[in-house]
Design an enzyme around this catalytic site. Sequence first.
Site, PDB file in Angstrom:
ATOM      1  N   PHE A  70      30.054 -14.226   0.254  1.00 12.31           N
ATOM      2  CA  PHE A  70      31.300 -14.999   0.304  1.00 12.31           C
ATOM      3  C   PHE A  70      31.739 -15.193   1.745  1.00 12.31           C
ATOM      4  O   PHE A  70      31.354 -14.440   2.656  1.00 12.31           O
ATOM      5  CB  PHE A  70      32.406 -14.320  -0.518  1.00 12.31           C
ATOM      6  CG  PHE A  70      32.896 -13.005   0.037  1.00 12.31           C
ATOM      7  CD1 PHE A  70      33.974 -12.952   0.906  1.00 12.31           C
ATOM      8  CD2 PHE A  70      32.285 -11.808  -0.322  1.00 12.31           C
ATOM      9  CE1 PHE A  70      34.430 -11.736   1.411  1.00 12.31           C
ATOM     10  CE2 PHE A  70      32.737 -10.588   0.171  1.00 12.31           C
ATOM     11  CZ  PHE A  70      33.809 -10.557   1.042  1.00 12.31           C
ATOM     12  N   CYS A  71      32.537 -16.236   1.959  1.00  9.66           N
ATOM     13  CA  CYS A  71      33.080 -16.580   3.273  1.00  9.66           C
ATOM     14  C   CYS A  71      34.368 -17.350   3.037  1.00  9.66           C
ATOM     15  O   CYS A  71      34.832 -17.470   1.902  1.00  9.66           O
ATOM     16  CB  CYS A  71      32.074 -17.388   4.079  1.00  9.66           C
ATOM     17  SG  CYS A  71      31.521 -18.891   3.237  1.00  9.66           S
ATOM     18  N   THR A  72      34.952 -17.911   4.079  1.00 11.26           N
ATOM     19  CA  THR A  72      36.275 -18.525   3.946  1.00 11.26           C
ATOM     20  C   THR A  72      36.291 -19.681   2.958  1.00 11.26           C
ATOM     21  O   THR A  72      37.065 -19.696   2.007  1.00 11.26           O
ATOM     22  CB  THR A  72      36.775 -19.007   5.322  1.00 11.26           C
ATOM     23  OG1 THR A  72      36.712 -17.933   6.247  1.00 11.26           O
ATOM     24  CG2 THR A  72      38.209 -19.505   5.224  1.00 11.26           C
TER      25      THR A  72
ATOM     26  N   CYS B 202      28.497 -18.830   3.340  1.00 14.67           N
ATOM     27  CA  CYS B 202      27.847 -18.103   2.248  1.00 14.67           C
ATOM     28  C   CYS B 202      26.835 -18.975   1.524  1.00 14.67           C
ATOM     29  O   CYS B 202      25.922 -18.456   0.872  1.00 14.67           O
ATOM     30  CB  CYS B 202      28.865 -17.502   1.290  1.00 14.67           C
ATOM     31  SG  CYS B 202      30.238 -18.543   0.803  1.00 14.67           S
TER      32      CYS B 202
ATOM     33  N   ILE C 181      36.447 -17.872  -0.311  1.00 18.61           N
ATOM     34  CA  ILE C 181      37.670 -17.099  -0.523  1.00 18.61           C
ATOM     35  C   ILE C 181      38.833 -18.004  -0.905  1.00 18.61           C
ATOM     36  O   ILE C 181      39.608 -17.698  -1.820  1.00 18.61           O
ATOM     37  CB  ILE C 181      38.022 -16.299   0.748  1.00 18.61           C
ATOM     38  CG1 ILE C 181      36.909 -15.310   1.088  1.00 18.61           C
ATOM     39  CG2 ILE C 181      39.350 -15.565   0.587  1.00 18.61           C
ATOM     40  CD1 ILE C 181      36.968 -14.799   2.516  1.00 18.61           C
TER      41      ILE C 181
END
Length: 243
Positions: A182-184, A189, A210
């Site tokens: 996961f990432c922003t 990701c 996210i």
Amino acid sequence: MPAVLNVSAYLFTRLEDPAALRPVLRERALAAGLKGTILLAEEGINLFLAGEADGVRGFVDDLRADTRLAALTTKESWSAGQPFGKMLVKVKREIIRMDRPTIRPEAGRAPAVAPATLRRWLDQGHDDDGREVVLLDTRNAFEVGYGTFRGAVDWGIERFTQFPDAAASHRDDLAGKTVVSFCTGGIRCEKAAIHLREEGVDAFQLEGGILGYFEHVGGDHWAGECFVFDGREALSPDLAPRG
């Protein structure tokens, strides 16, 4: 309702002419009264924009009129003021730098996990096949410091180009587990999950990152805030800016 609409979006899609597209998009964005950053590369587009709602949404609609960008989806949030100081449109080698030319998401994505599915897995303590779920934070260490999923793995990288080497060092730790990167907003990701699968890891990406999780699920299993690359600095799980 705060007056300024903020959107983030990216799409891995083949753009043969990013340099030619740059002045066209800059002119359109300025005409719409927008500020922010648009990154263009042969592998796609990545953007962060803010302005009056009709102007932002109209600009995005115009982007989608290009068949190459028709699948572009945005994540929206609001702020009381304009979080960007200027309007920048840049041409880059990659819209998110990884320095791994063989990783080409436009040719095929890694499997994605919807936010509601991830929340269910975390609630029950395993995926639907009973396997351990590992949440892997692919962001830079200073971003992780603002907040992350409880129990998430953080390799402490300082920039995304370090991710492949970190993955090689920790590959054995992920064996036999369901890994959700996961990432922003999803862009890092997405590349990370492809790389991990090429390394033999059963990896998925969190759909929408996210911010997509916040939008659809809220703050369940999350601790802290989410850093964003604009004047708001960070967002809480209700997508409200810091302060």
